[in-house]
Design a protein around this motif. Structure first.
Motif, PDB file in Angstrom:
ATOM      1  N   LEU A 173      40.691  26.780  52.443  1.00 45.93           N
ATOM      2  CA  LEU A 173      41.144  27.920  51.661  1.00 45.93           C
ATOM      3  C   LEU A 173      40.212  28.007  50.460  1.00 45.93           C
ATOM      4  O   LEU A 173      40.139  27.064  49.666  1.00 45.93           O
ATOM      5  CB  LEU A 173      42.598  27.720  51.216  1.00 45.93           C
ATOM      6  CG  LEU A 173      43.215  28.871  50.440  1.00 45.93           C
ATOM      7  CD1 LEU A 173      43.336  30.112  51.329  1.00 45.93           C
ATOM      8  CD2 LEU A 173      44.576  28.488  49.895  1.00 45.93           C
ATOM      9  N   VAL A 174      39.464  29.110  50.342  1.00 52.53           N
ATOM     10  CA  VAL A 174      38.452  29.235  49.299  1.00 52.53           C
ATOM     11  C   VAL A 174      38.811  30.405  48.388  1.00 52.53           C
ATOM     12  O   VAL A 174      39.053  31.515  48.853  1.00 52.53           O
ATOM     13  CB  VAL A 174      37.048  29.468  49.913  1.00 52.53           C
ATOM     14  CG1 VAL A 174      35.995  29.563  48.829  1.00 52.53           C
ATOM     15  CG2 VAL A 174      36.708  28.358  50.881  1.00 52.53           C
ATOM     16  N   GLU A 175      38.827  30.130  47.082  1.00 49.34           N
ATOM     17  CA  GLU A 175      39.105  31.170  46.094  1.00 49.34           C
ATOM     18  C   GLU A 175      37.810  31.951  45.861  1.00 49.34           C
ATOM     19  O   GLU A 175      36.856  31.420  45.298  1.00 49.34           O
ATOM     20  CB  GLU A 175      39.597  30.510  44.803  1.00 49.34           C
ATOM     21  CG  GLU A 175      40.122  31.462  43.776  1.00 49.34           C
ATOM     22  CD  GLU A 175      40.671  30.743  42.557  1.00 49.34           C
ATOM     23  OE1 GLU A 175      41.746  31.116  42.093  1.00 49.34           O
ATOM     24  OE2 GLU A 175      40.010  29.799  42.075  1.00 49.34           O
ATOM     25  N   ILE A 176      37.774  33.226  46.324  1.00 45.55           N
ATOM     26  CA  ILE A 176      36.519  33.992  46.212  1.00 45.55           C
ATOM     27  C   ILE A 176      36.524  34.968  45.050  1.00 45.55           C
ATOM     28  O   ILE A 176      35.465  35.387  44.598  1.00 45.55           O
ATOM     29  CB  ILE A 176      36.197  34.737  47.530  1.00 45.55           C
ATOM     30  CG1 ILE A 176      37.341  35.645  47.952  1.00 45.55           C
ATOM     31  CG2 ILE A 176      35.829  33.767  48.625  1.00 45.55           C
ATOM     32  CD1 ILE A 176      37.033  36.509  49.153  1.00 45.55           C
ATOM     33  N   ALA A 177      37.699  35.355  44.544  1.00 45.28           N
ATOM     34  CA  ALA A 177      37.783  36.231  43.369  1.00 45.28           C
ATOM     35  C   ALA A 177      38.853  35.675  42.436  1.00 45.28           C
ATOM     36  O   ALA A 177      39.993  36.144  42.425  1.00 45.28           O
ATOM     37  CB  ALA A 177      38.101  37.655  43.785  1.00 45.28           C
ATOM     38  N   PRO A 178      38.506  34.663  41.630  1.00 42.64           N
ATOM     39  CA  PRO A 178      39.504  33.993  40.795  1.00 42.64           C
ATOM     40  C   PRO A 178      40.046  34.875  39.667  1.00 42.64           C
ATOM     41  O   PRO A 178      41.142  34.640  39.180  1.00 42.64           O
ATOM     42  CB  PRO A 178      38.761  32.778  40.236  1.00 42.64           C
ATOM     43  CG  PRO A 178      37.322  33.128  40.336  1.00 42.64           C
ATOM     44  CD  PRO A 178      37.188  34.047  41.506  1.00 42.64           C
ATOM     45  N   ASN A 179      39.312  35.893  39.243  1.00 41.51           N
ATOM     46  CA  ASN A 179      39.733  36.719  38.110  1.00 41.51           C
ATOM     47  C   ASN A 179      40.614  37.891  38.512  1.00 41.51           C
ATOM     48  O   ASN A 179      41.119  38.608  37.664  1.00 41.51           O
ATOM     49  CB  ASN A 179      38.509  37.232  37.339  1.00 41.51           C
ATOM     50  CG  ASN A 179      37.700  36.097  36.767  1.00 41.51           C
ATOM     51  OD1 ASN A 179      38.242  35.039  36.455  1.00 41.51           O
ATOM     52  ND2 ASN A 179      36.399  36.287  36.649  1.00 41.51           N
ATOM     53  N   ALA A 180      40.784  38.125  39.813  1.00 40.81           N
ATOM     54  CA  ALA A 180      41.639  39.222  40.273  1.00 40.81           C
ATOM     55  C   ALA A 180      43.100  38.851  40.025  1.00 40.81           C
ATOM     56  O   ALA A 180      43.435  37.686  39.808  1.00 40.81           O
ATOM     57  CB  ALA A 180      41.397  39.478  41.752  1.00 40.81           C
ATOM     58  N   ASP A 181      43.983  39.848  40.064  1.00 41.03           N
ATOM     59  CA  ASP A 181      45.403  39.572  39.868  1.00 41.03           C
ATOM     60  C   ASP A 181      46.180  40.109  41.049  1.00 41.03           C
ATOM     61  O   ASP A 181      46.307  41.326  41.171  1.00 41.03           O
ATOM     62  CB  ASP A 181      45.885  40.216  38.559  1.00 41.03           C
ATOM     63  CG  ASP A 181      47.307  39.816  38.219  1.00 41.03           C
ATOM     64  OD1 ASP A 181      47.687  38.687  38.574  1.00 41.03           O
ATOM     65  OD2 ASP A 181      48.015  40.647  37.611  1.00 41.03           O
ATOM     66  N   PRO A 182      46.668  39.348  41.966  1.00 45.22           N
ATOM     67  CA  PRO A 182      46.520  37.894  42.075  1.00 45.22           C
ATOM     68  C   PRO A 182      45.130  37.526  42.605  1.00 45.22           C
ATOM     69  O   PRO A 182      44.445  38.366  43.158  1.00 45.22           O
ATOM     70  CB  PRO A 182      47.618  37.529  43.083  1.00 45.22           C
ATOM     71  CG  PRO A 182      47.725  38.729  43.947  1.00 45.22           C
ATOM     72  CD  PRO A 182      47.475  39.906  43.045  1.00 45.22           C
ATOM     73  N   PRO A 183      44.713  36.265  42.445  1.00 46.13           N
ATOM     74  CA  PRO A 183      43.390  35.838  42.935  1.00 46.13           C
ATOM     75  C   PRO A 183      43.252  36.075  44.446  1.00 46.13           C
ATOM     76  O   PRO A 183      44.233  36.039  45.170  1.00 46.13           O
ATOM     77  CB  PRO A 183      43.347  34.344  42.634  1.00 46.13           C
ATOM     78  CG  PRO A 183      44.438  34.086  41.665  1.00 46.13           C
ATOM     79  CD  PRO A 183      45.451  35.168  41.821  1.00 46.13           C
ATOM     80  N   VAL A 184      42.020  36.315  44.872  1.00 43.22           N
ATOM     81  CA  VAL A 184      41.758  36.544  46.296  1.00 43.22           C
ATOM     82  C   VAL A 184      41.230  35.244  46.891  1.00 43.22           C
ATOM     83  O   VAL A 184      40.286  34.644  46.361  1.00 43.22           O
ATOM     84  CB  VAL A 184      40.742  37.689  46.491  1.00 43.22           C
ATOM     85  CG1 VAL A 184      40.464  37.908  47.973  1.00 43.22           C
ATOM     86  CG2 VAL A 184      41.241  38.969  45.848  1.00 43.22           C
ATOM     87  N   CYS A 185      41.855  34.817  47.981  1.00 42.22           N
ATOM     88  CA  CYS A 185      41.435  33.602  48.679  1.00 42.22           C
ATOM     89  C   CYS A 185      41.095  33.957  50.120  1.00 42.22           C
ATOM     90  O   CYS A 185      41.636  34.906  50.679  1.00 42.22           O
ATOM     91  CB  CYS A 185      42.534  32.546  48.664  1.00 42.22           C
ATOM     92  SG  CYS A 185      42.894  31.931  47.006  1.00 42.22           S
ATOM     93  N   ARG A 186      40.218  33.177  50.707  1.00 44.05           N
ATOM     94  CA  ARG A 186      39.806  33.445  52.086  1.00 44.05           C
ATOM     95  C   ARG A 186      39.867  32.159  52.897  1.00 44.05           C
ATOM     96  O   ARG A 186      39.523  31.082  52.398  1.00 44.05           O
ATOM     97  CB  ARG A 186      38.386  33.996  52.078  1.00 44.05           C
ATOM     98  CG  ARG A 186      37.915  34.377  53.456  1.00 44.05           C
ATOM     99  CD  ARG A 186      36.605  35.098  53.408  1.00 44.05           C
ATOM    100  NE  ARG A 186      36.270  35.532  54.747  1.00 44.05           N
ATOM    101  CZ  ARG A 186      35.344  36.405  55.021  1.00 44.05           C
ATOM    102  NH1 ARG A 186      34.667  36.964  54.056  1.00 44.05           N
ATOM    103  NH2 ARG A 186      35.086  36.739  56.254  1.00 44.05           N
TER     104      ARG A 186
END
Length: 188
Positions: A49-62
Motif C-alpha cells: 500500500l503506497v501513499e502517492i498523494a499525501p497532501n490530498a484530503d483524504p490521502p490517495v493510496c495505491r
C-alpha cells in the motif's frame, strides 16, 4: 514486505492517516477505505500500500508492487539520462603566423569536431613579441570564421585573454545533413 526507500514515500505501516482514497493495481478507483482495510486488501494480493498523494484530503493510496515501481522509475531515469545530449567543447590551438598547410589541416579538424556536434574553442597563442601585433591573431580567427560560416556560427567573438585570443564556434543545426546527399549524387 520490507523495502528500502529514500524518496520519502510512505508505504504499508508507515502511512499515518486514518482513511484513504484507494486505487487498485489496474488504476481503477476503489473508493474510500480505512487504512487497516486498505492494508488488508494490499496484503491479500501480496502487494504494498503506497501513499502517492499525501497532501490530498483524504490521502490517495495505491495498491502496487513498490519494488517493481522503484525499478521502473530507475530505468526511466536512466533512459532519460542516456538520451540527454551532452554538448562537448573541443579546443584547437593556432599561432598568429600559421602556414597555409597547417591552417588547412587544423581547419579540417575543426570541421570534423563541428560535424560531430561539438562546440569548438579556437585559441590563438601569442609568444614573445607577437603580443605587439594582436591583429595578426584576429585575422586568423576572422579568416577561420569566414571559411566555416556555412557550418558554424561564432558563439563568442574573438577576445584577448592574457597571451591568448579566444573565439567559440558552434555548429549550425542541419548544416551537415545536406552534405551526404551531395556525395551520393556525385558518385552516380
Amino acid at each position: 514486505m520490507d523495502i528500502a526507500k529514500s524518496d520519502g514515500t510512505r508505504i504499508n505501516d508507515e502511512i499515518t492517516a486514518n482513511s484513504c482514497r484507494l486505487i487498485g493495481v489496474d488504476g481503477s478507483q476503489l473508493g474510500l477505505f480505512g487504512i487497516r482495510d486498505a492494508q488488508r486488501i494490499a496484503d491479500d494480493q501480496g502487494l504494498d500500500l503506497v501513499e502517492i498523494a499525501p497532501n490530498a484530503d483524504p490521502p490517495v493510496c495505491r495498491v502496487m508492487d513498490y519494488g517493481k515501481f522503484k525499478y521502473q522509475q530507475a530505468m526511466k531515469a536512466k533512459a532519460a539520462r542516456k538520451n540527454q545530449s551532452r554538448v562537448e567543447v573541443k579546443e584547437m590551438k593556432f599561432r598568429p603566423k600559421i602556414d597555409v598547410g597547417d591552417y588547412e589541416t587544423k581547419k579540417g579538424h575543426v570541421l570534423r569536431f563541428l560535424k560531430r556536434g561539438a562546440r569548438v574553442k579556437i585559441t590563438i597563442m601569442f609568444r614573445g613579441r607577437e603580443m605587439a601585433h594582436p591583429e595578426q591573431g584576429l585575422n586568423v580567427l576572422e579568416r577561420l570564421a569566414q571559411d566555416l560560416k556555412d557550418v558554424a556560427t561564432v558563439e563568442s567573438a574573438p577576445k584577448l585573454e592574457g597571451r591568448n585570443m579566444l573565439m567559440l564556434l558552434a555548429p549550425i543545426k542541419g548544416a551537415f545533413d545536406a552534405e551526404p546527399q551531395k556525395d551520393s549524387e556525385s558518385n552516380n
